[in-house]
Design a protein around this motif. Structure first.
Motif, mmCIF file in Angstrom:
data_model
loop_
_atom_site.group_PDB
_atom_site.id
_atom_site.type_symbol
_atom_site.label_atom_id
_atom_site.label_comp_id
_atom_site.label_asym_id
_atom_site.label_seq_id
_atom_site.Cartn_x
_atom_site.Cartn_y
_atom_site.Cartn_z
ATOM 1 N N ASN A 231 0.836 -1.216 0.000
ATOM 2 C CA ASN A 231 0.000 0.000 0.000
ATOM 3 C C ASN A 231 0.865 1.259 0.000
ATOM 4 N N THR A 232 1.760 1.319 -0.972
ATOM 5 C CA THR A 232 2.725 2.414 -1.024
ATOM 6 C C THR A 232 2.819 2.975 -2.443
ATOM 7 N N LEU A 233 2.793 4.313 -2.515
ATOM 8 C CA LEU A 233 3.002 5.003 -3.784
ATOM 9 C C LEU A 233 4.484 5.382 -3.856
ATOM 10 N N VAL A 234 5.096 5.157 -5.027
ATOM 11 C CA VAL A 234 6.530 5.421 -5.164
ATOM 12 C C VAL A 234 6.744 6.391 -6.319
ATOM 13 N N SER A 235 7.583 7.413 -6.102
ATOM 14 C CA SER A 235 7.877 8.367 -7.171
ATOM 15 C C SER A 235 9.111 7.908 -7.929
ATOM 16 N N TYR A 236 9.364 8.544 -9.095
ATOM 17 C CA TYR A 236 10.536 8.180 -9.880
ATOM 18 C C TYR A 236 11.834 8.471 -9.131
ATOM 19 N N ASP A 237 11.799 9.470 -8.228
ATOM 20 C CA ASP A 237 13.004 9.678 -7.418
ATOM 21 C C ASP A 237 12.912 8.899 -6.099
ATOM 22 N N GLU A 238 12.046 7.893 -6.095
ATOM 23 C CA GLU A 238 11.924 6.888 -5.040
ATOM 24 C C GLU A 238 11.571 7.440 -3.670
ATOM 25 N N ARG A 239 10.693 8.440 -3.663
ATOM 26 C CA ARG A 239 10.071 8.862 -2.407
ATOM 27 C C ARG A 239 8.871 7.948 -2.199
ATOM 28 N N GLU A 240 8.778 7.324 -1.061
ATOM 29 C CA GLU A 240 7.694 6.376 -0.800
ATOM 30 C C GLU A 240 6.615 7.014 0.064
ATOM 31 N N LEU A 241 5.368 6.888 -0.357
ATOM 32 C CA LEU A 241 4.247 7.422 0.420
ATOM 33 C C LEU A 241 3.258 6.296 0.705
ATOM 34 N N PRO A 242 3.281 5.777 1.935
ATOM 35 C CA PRO A 242 2.311 4.741 2.272
ATOM 36 C C PRO A 242 0.911 5.336 2.453
ATOM 37 N N TYR A 243 -0.115 4.527 2.182
ATOM 38 C CA TYR A 243 -1.499 5.013 2.296
ATOM 39 C C TYR A 243 -2.395 3.924 2.866
ATOM 40 N N ASP A 244 -3.448 4.333 3.536
ATOM 41 C CA ASP A 244 -4.535 3.414 3.876
ATOM 42 C C ASP A 244 -5.674 3.596 2.890
ATOM 43 N N LEU A 245 -5.871 4.851 2.485
ATOM 44 C CA LEU A 245 -6.862 5.153 1.445
ATOM 45 C C LEU A 245 -6.225 6.158 0.484
ATOM 46 N N MET A 246 -6.162 5.812 -0.802
ATOM 47 C CA MET A 246 -5.589 6.736 -1.782
ATOM 48 C C MET A 246 -6.662 7.166 -2.771
ATOM 49 N N VAL A 247 -6.705 8.472 -3.017
ATOM 50 C CA VAL A 247 -7.568 9.006 -4.063
ATOM 51 C C VAL A 247 -6.628 9.574 -5.118
ATOM 52 N N SER A 248 -6.649 8.952 -6.287
ATOM 53 C CA SER A 248 -5.688 9.314 -7.319
ATOM 54 C C SER A 248 -6.365 10.071 -8.458
ATOM 55 N N ILE A 249 -5.656 11.044 -8.989
ATOM 56 C CA ILE A 249 -6.082 11.669 -10.233
ATOM 57 C C ILE A 249 -5.132 11.110 -11.293
ATOM 58 N N PRO A 250 -5.570 10.059 -12.002
ATOM 59 C CA PRO A 250 -4.684 9.379 -12.951
ATOM 60 C C PRO A 250 -4.350 10.272 -14.150
ATOM 61 N N LEU A 251 -3.431 9.795 -14.974
ATOM 62 C CA LEU A 251 -3.081 10.479 -16.213
ATOM 63 C C LEU A 251 -4.352 10.814 -16.992
ATOM 64 N N ASN A 252 -4.450 12.048 -17.471
ATOM 65 C CA ASN A 252 -5.575 12.491 -18.319
ATOM 66 C C ASN A 252 -5.121 12.470 -19.772
ATOM 67 N N LYS A 253 -5.967 11.924 -20.652
ATOM 68 C CA LYS A 253 -5.657 11.940 -22.093
ATOM 69 C C LYS A 253 -6.916 12.210 -22.902
ATOM 70 N N GLY A 254 -6.733 12.790 -24.079
ATOM 71 C CA GLY A 254 -7.838 12.959 -25.010
ATOM 72 C C GLY A 254 -8.172 11.628 -25.689
ATOM 73 N N ALA A 255 -9.172 11.647 -26.574
ATOM 74 C CA ALA A 255 -9.628 10.417 -27.222
ATOM 75 C C ALA A 255 -8.551 9.876 -28.171
ATOM 76 N N ALA A 256 -8.392 8.541 -28.149
ATOM 77 C CA ALA A 256 -7.316 7.889 -28.904
ATOM 78 C C ALA A 256 -7.441 8.121 -30.421
ATOM 79 N N PHE A 257 -8.682 8.213 -30.935
ATOM 80 C CA PHE A 257 -8.833 8.369 -32.393
ATOM 81 C C PHE A 257 -8.238 9.694 -32.883
ATOM 82 N N LEU A 258 -8.098 10.661 -31.980
ATOM 83 C CA LEU A 258 -7.529 11.959 -32.372
ATOM 84 C C LEU A 258 -6.030 11.836 -32.591
ATOM 85 N N GLY A 259 -5.370 11.063 -31.724
ATOM 86 C CA GLY A 259 -3.939 10.811 -31.910
ATOM 87 C C GLY A 259 -3.713 10.069 -33.214
ATOM 88 N N ALA A 260 -4.560 9.055 -33.464
ATOM 89 C CA ALA A 260 -4.417 8.246 -34.681
ATOM 90 C C ALA A 260 -4.650 9.084 -35.940
#
Lengths: 408, 101
Positions: A231-260
């Protein structure tokens, strides 16, 4: 017959469809709007669902009830856009040839792009509130939460509504305080930004509120992966953040057909001129709202301010005239700060949010960067105003940014 | 040792004129950023950032770098520890990468 095609029937697509149904001669033009959904979501309301303040009926209404007369509404996923052929192929097999195209397909969250996020603990002790289903699933988890490490994390920018994570944290702080367990909850905000917000004056003001509420900010935090076994979030510079409850705002992307289709950037946001909102690749394509790659907030108010510019420019382009209007990047956001108070920020491409007063006929002025109850009521009233706007009833908010009432 | 005396920097240590940049300056700036030796992989990233940065008028984001060079985020952090987008921008003589809005 000529075809004016709109992809997406969210905030921007719905408004554009109505504008075009009024502005174009419907004996010569067919206006079509396509959306994969049959429901329209009042997305700013998702914020209140995890705390039980809003229910489904407050934020979900049938799209059909907002589609203007004379507009054809098609429910389907979009398979492909071939801009060189002026052609869109829908997942239901229908092919639409268009003369003008407006892209308003918004942005979505992509938890599957972060290792361990979707495939470990998602829906158990990891949630989002950027979708209706995510926010609804989070509600019982928050109500069950008795204390521990509460982690809110932004994976990567840009995200829709960049102040929403802060509002969510302020509301959580108030919720746990009222429940009498705040002293048992450790709240951490992990963000890739150097502070609370992008613009320095607002970042300082919002940072101060975070401090006062004893919320720890883990700044310049580039999310690497989740280790669900610990139950741990890890950053690329390896800072570790343990959690009991995590609310994440995941990567946002536009619609795939637009990239294509080759008209978008690496996050599938359509490349447009930030002032005219016209595609930089094809002159008969415009992109509005979250789907465009302009350096403005991805937020409903921005769409409202863009609409006038886009409509004027498209109509001028059709008439072979120079485009008369330039969008200034104007954004106006109420920010819930908890305990029935809110603050307000107003900014554009060149002006950052300043303190002062925001004049509004009849109800204002509202306090800019101050926390007031009136701002909170403004935020709540906005849900009614939003649904009126979606039905075509105009609100008297000037489109262009103004320094009136502000202290620079 | 390359002389940085004639080079203009802003308060945050980013060069204000990308045209003053040279490879020698990059080596000095890299050392200041804690990157002792610039390897071939470092140069590939720096050159990509120079090219897109000068063309777009702004520094590329982390994602633009990973997509554009094919180097994974993890490897980027290994090459330029703690905030590669900002570090590369500094070493490449470009402005601070814009955050979100």
């Amino acid at each position: 017959m000529k075809t004016f095609l709109i992809l997406g029937a969210g905030t921007a697509g719905t408004m554009m469809a109505r504008e075009m149904a009024h502005a174009l001669d419907l004996n010569q033009w067919k206006v079509i709007v396509v959306d994969k959904e049959e429901q329209h979501y009042y997305q700013p309301g998702f914020l209140f669902i995890p705390f039980g303040y809003y229910k489904r009926d407050d934020v979900v209404k049938p799209i059909r009830s907002f589609i203007a007369k004379g507009v054809e509404y098609v429910v389907s996923n979009i398979e492909a856009l071939e801009p060189a052929e002026n052609k869109v192929t829908l997942a239901n097999g229908r092919v639409i040839q268009y003369d003008y195209l407006v892209i308003a397909t918004g942005t979505d969250i992509h938890p599957e792009e972060t290792e361990g996020l979707k495939d470990g603990g998602w829906g158990e002790n990891i949630f989002d509130f950027y979708t209706y289903n995510g926010a609804a699933a989070l509600a019982p988890a928050i109500s069950r939460f008795q204390g521990g490490r509460f982690l809110v994390n932004v994976v990567e920018n840009p995200i829709k509504c960049p102040v929403a994570p802060l509002e969510f944290i302020f509301l959580a702080d108030a919720y746990f305080t009222r429940k009498g367990i705040r002293d048992k909850v450790e709240i951490t905000y992990a963000t890739p930004l150097p502070g609370a917000f992008t613009k320095p004056v607002a970042a300082a003001a919002l940072g101060k509120i975070l401090d006062e509420k004893h919320i720890h900010v883990e700044a310049e935090y580039n999310t690497g992966w989740v280790d669900p076994s610990r139950n741990t979030l890890v950053s690329y510079d390896e800072r570790e953040l343990p959690y009991d409850l995590m609310v994440s705002i995941p990567l946002n992307k536009g619609a795939a057909f637009l990239g294509a289709a080759g008209i978008a950037d690496e996050l599938n946001y359509v490349k447009v001129d930030k002032h005219t909102l016209q595609s930089t690749e094809y002159p008969n394509i415009w992109a509005l709202g979250d789907a465009a790659n302009i350096p403005a907030s991805k937020a409903g108010a921005v769409i409202h301010f863009q609409m006038g510019t886009a409509v004027k420019n498209i109509l001028a382009h059709m008439a072979g005239k120079p485009m008369p209007d330039a969008f200034d990047g104007h954004a106006l956001c109420y920010i819930e700060t908890g305990f029935d108070k809110a603050t307000l920020i107003d900014f554009d491409y060149t002006h950052e949010p300043f303190p002062g007063k925001y004049p509004m006929p009849g109800v204002g002025p509202f306090d800019l960067l101050g926390q007031t109850t009136l701002n909170h009521w403004g935020k709540l009233a906005f849900r009614y105003i939003y649904f009126l706007m979606m039905r075509g009833i105009e609100v008297p908010l000037p489109n262009k940014f103004s320094m009136a009432g502000k202290r620079a | 040792m390359t002389d940085l005396a004639n080079i203009q920097f802003n308060a945050e240590g980013f060069m204000t004129d990308p045209n003053q940049w040279t490879k020698e300056i990059a080596e000095v700036l890299a050392k200041q950023e804690g990157v002792e030796t610039l390897t071939e992989a470092h140069w590939k990233i720096i050159e990509f950032c120079r090219a897109t940065g000068l063309a777009d008028g702004k520094s590329p984001t982390l994602r633009q770098i990973t997509v554009g060079t094919g180097i994974s985020t993890k490897d980027l952090f290994a090459l330029f520890p703690k905030g590669p987008a900002k570090k590369v921008a500094k070493i490449a003589g470009l402005g601070k990468p814009e955050g979100c809005v």
